[in-house]
Structure formats: C-alpha cells, structure tokens
Design a protein around this motif. Structure first.
Motif, short mmCIF file in Angstrom:
data_model
loop_
_atom_site.label_atom_id
_atom_site.label_comp_id
_atom_site.label_asym_id
_atom_site.label_seq_id
_atom_site.Cartn_x
_atom_site.Cartn_y
_atom_site.Cartn_z
N CYS A 1 -2.96 9.68 10.14
CA CYS A 1 -1.58 9.75 9.64
C CYS A 1 -1.41 10.94 8.71
CB CYS A 1 -1.22 8.46 8.90
SG CYS A 1 -0.93 7.02 9.96
N ALA B 1 -7.58 5.62 10.61
CA ALA B 1 -6.16 5.63 10.94
C ALA B 1 -5.35 6.32 9.86
CB ALA B 1 -5.66 4.21 11.16
N ASP B 2 -5.73 6.10 8.60
CA ASP B 2 -5.06 6.75 7.48
C ASP B 2 -5.25 8.26 7.56
OD1 ASP B 2 -3.66 6.68 4.88
OD2 ASP B 2 -5.59 7.26 4.03
N GLY C 1 -3.15 4.16 14.83
CA GLY C 1 -3.47 2.91 14.15
C GLY C 1 -2.90 1.67 14.79
N ASP D 1 1.01 3.99 5.49
CA ASP D 1 0.05 2.90 5.70
C ASP D 1 0.80 1.62 6.07
OD1 ASP D 1 1.06 2.78 2.99
OD2 ASP D 1 -0.47 1.27 2.57
N TYR E 1 0.24 -2.61 13.63
CA TYR E 1 -0.45 -1.45 13.09
C TYR E 1 -1.48 -1.85 12.03
CZ TYR E 1 2.74 1.49 15.66
OH TYR E 1 3.42 2.10 16.67
N ARG F 1 -3.05 0.51 9.69
CA ARG F 1 -3.22 1.79 9.01
C ARG F 1 -3.56 1.52 7.55
NH1 ARG F 1 2.58 3.87 11.40
NH2 ARG F 1 1.86 4.63 13.44
#
Length: 419
Positions: free
Chosen positions: A43, A39-40, A23, A86, A31, A33
């Motif tokens: 993660c 991107a989440d 992210g 996030d 970032y 996120r």
C-alpha cells in the motif's frame, strides 16, 4: 457516472482498480492490510507511485506516516487531506482508502480546472489507523500529536508477541525516531479527511455527501471473568464456577443498557482459557467497545454494564476485573472550518458539487482527524454508504457517490488552498 465528472471519475476509478487487489483475502473477500506487514508495504508503494506520478514531493515522517507535498511544506499554513490505507481484519475496501484515493483524484480535478494554489497542499497516509495488529487505533496520528508516548508505543505487541519497534525495524523504519512532531503540525493550517460514512444517515436523507459535526466519545474496556476450570462432563452444574455464564449475561446487559440510553455497546472480542471443548473455562476475557453522543450518556452506559457484570459474577462465584484500555473524549470539529466547508459545498453558483443544504452529522467512529483536532483545525466529509455496513467485506459506496465525494473534496480544497 454523472455528467461533467468524467475527469474526476476516470482518475478515481483507475486508482481504485490498482489498489483493489492489495491485501485482499481470497477466502473472505475482505482486506488484511495490517501495520508493518507485506500488504502495508505494498500500500505504501502504491502511495509513493501516485505521488511520483503527479510530481509531488514524498516524505516519510518519523512515525511512518507518508506525506505527498505540492508546494513548499516549510511555508506553513498548509492544507492537508488524506486518510489511511490499513484495515481491520477482513475489513471493507472503503474505510480509509476512499479518503486517500479521493485526495489524489481531487488534486487531478483541480489541475483540470487550472486551479492556482496559494497555500501548500499535502496528501497524507496515516499509519496503523485501525489498530488491527497492536490493539490501539490511530497509532501514527497519536504519536504525531503526542497523545501516545514513545514508552507506551514501545510496549505495544501483536498476537505473536512481536513489539511495535520490532515490526517497524523489520519493515525498514527506525523505531527510535518515533515521537511527537509539533513542528510538522505547526505547518498545517487545516486538515480535511474524506471518509465513507459508517452508518446510514446520508442514505436516509438522500444526500451523497455530508459534513461531520463531531465524533462521539468512545472507549474500550477489558472485562476479566475468573472462575475455576473443571471437567465439562463430570462437574455438576451446581458445583461450577463458570465465568462464561457471567460473560454471556454481561453481553446481554450491554445491549440493554445501550438501547435504553440511545448509545452503542459491543463485546466484539473474546479470549477463553483453557479454551477446550470439554473444559469449563477458568478465564473469560471480553473487550467492550462503547460509544455515545455525549460523555454523560457514555458514563451511564458503561457504569450500568459494569454494575450488572459484578452482580452476575457475584451470583456465580466469579472474580471480575474491569480495566479501561483506551478512551477518546468527544471531538467537536472546529466550527469555523466546518461552517466554511458547508458554505463552500452549499454555494449554488460557485460550488461544482451542487450540494445545497449539506447535512451536518455526528459519528460514532474514531478517525485520525479526531486525534489531530486537539492540535490543528480539522474537519471531515462523509460519502454515502447505502447499507451502513462497515468493517466488513460488505462495506460499499456507489461509484457515482464516490465521484461526487471527489468533486466535493476538490471544491473544499479549492476554496481553502486556492484563494
């Protein structure tokens, strides 16, 4: 790296490196996120991989929060640690992820000590803590604690008009399952969240780690200044009803009121219509974030800002609406848990962290621990931030301080879960 911390340090640094690229925006270095995006998902996949590598039982709850369990969750009186993954738009690397990475590293440290757990332990990744996409912070923990209703959550939308349910469904999560989760919270005896300090208190005292005393009351208010759109080149100054003037004066008033009260107040987001270079605005909408050490001070600051805004609006022929969009009262972390943590970290012989006289400090930043404090005993640890910068790519904590935070968290978890 400090002597004697190579185990915790190597574990932390390896995970930190694995997570670092997810992210991250190549242009800003920050970032992005955001909840229920690619991107989440990356993660979340990283979190799952860490849990599986340690033989932990992975659980995704009804609100999209991830839990990695050591021991039987149904046994009750569990000790939980963790944070979120996030970010705010172009945020820093440490806000949230430091707590999650440190939790896994602390578990590794405890296993290296051959600690024997007598209570279940869980590491949690709360979803959508920053509120960057849907405009409301701590959605995952708020839903779990019943502080956000299903109806309210279903009305949340992002800048593209996508609703929270639509985003969750697109990411493979059932939006109809969300809601309060009292049975889960009833199984938790304590939640300890480690977080990078979002200020310079520890840097000023020279301490690597501190314990949170309270979260300041804080809220967000929307100021709508409505004027009259017109031509920027042909409209005389005396004939204008320009809401930008009232807004600009209100921004300065916010700084003045906050300074006088020893609080903070920030207009950090703005929307302008019609948003043309050669057009006088018809609407300027600004969002105020204000925080103070106590409720009375916060009320004084916000009242002073609104009073000044109305005076400026009246002077320019502008109509003003003020709407409070969110509010969180002061959170006093449970004193018994807070004091026990300070004792564990201050034990001269028993505490591996050797943090004598651990500082106890308040914070103006909101956290999942604050949301959950009304339902379960919660506490927080802070790791030194030498610049005080947060919500920025410049956010920073030194490796030695991060490792000290891991070891301090391990000391706390050992004292709480391994008695």
């Amino acid at each position: 790296m400090p002597d004697g911390l190579s185990g915790a340090g190597s574990s932390f640094l390896e995970m930190w490196g694995e997570l670092a690229g997810i992210g991250r925006h190549s242009g800003s270095g920050g970032y992005r996120r955001f909840a229920w995006t690619g991107a989440d998902a990356d993660c979340r996949a990283w979190f799952q991989a860490q849990a599986e590598a340690r033989g932990l039982t992975l659980e995704l709850d009804r609100n999209g929060n991830q839990w990695a369990w050591l021991g039987d969750p149904s046994a009750g009186d569990a000790v939980v640690t963790g944070s979120h993954l996030d970010s705010v738009p172009d945020g820093g690397a440490f806000d949230g992820p430091l707590g999650v990475v440190s939790s896994f590293a602390a578990l590794d440290e405890l296993r290296g000590r051959n600690a024997r757990f007598t209570r279940p332990l869980a590491i949690v990744n709360f979803g959508d803590e920053e509120g960057a996409r849907f405009g409301l912070a701590c959605v995952g923990s708020r839903l779990t604690a019943g502080e956000l209703t299903v109806e309210q959550a279903h009305r949340l939308t992002d800048a593209d008009g996508i609703t929270l349910p639509q985003a969750m469904e697109a990411a493979g999560h059932d939006p109809d399952a969300i809601g309060a989760d009292p049975e889960r919270l009833a199984r938790i005896g304590a939640f300890v969240e480690l977080h990078v300090e979002q200020g310079r208190a520890l840097d000023l005292t020279g301490d690597r780690v501190g314990v949170a005393s309270a979260i300041w009351p804080h809220g967000r208010w929307r100021f709508d200044f409505r004027g009259e759109a017109n031509h920027a080149g042909t409209t005389r100054l005396v004939d204008r009803r320009d809401p930008m003037l009232s807004y600009a004066e209100t921004v300065l008033a916010a700084r003045r009121e906050a300074r006088l009260a020893g609080a903070v107040a920030t207009f950090g987001k703005i929307s302008v219509e019609p948003n043309g270079v050669n057009a006088i605005p018809s609407l300027v909408r600004g969002w105020l974030d204000s925080r103070a050490a106590d409720q009375a001070t916060l009320d004084t600051v916000v009242h002073g800002i609104e009073k000044a805004a109305r005076e400026y609006a009246d002077a320019h022929g502008i109509h003003l609406d003020v709407v409070r969009e969110s509010f969180t009262p002061v959170v006093e972390f449970e004193h018994a848990l807070r004091d026990e943590i300070a004792r564990l970290l201050g034990e001269e012989d028993g505490g591996k962290s050797a943090h004598l006289n651990v500082p106890v400090l308040g914070t103006g930043a909101g956290h999942d621990a604050g949301i959950l404090s009304g339902s379960i005993p919660t506490a927080m640890l802070f790791v030194r931030n030498p610049t005080g910068v947060s919500h920025s790519p410049a956010e920073y904590a030194a490796e030695d301080d991060c490792v000290a935070g891991v070891t301090a968290l391990a000391d706390v978890l050992e004292g709480l879960a391994c008695k």
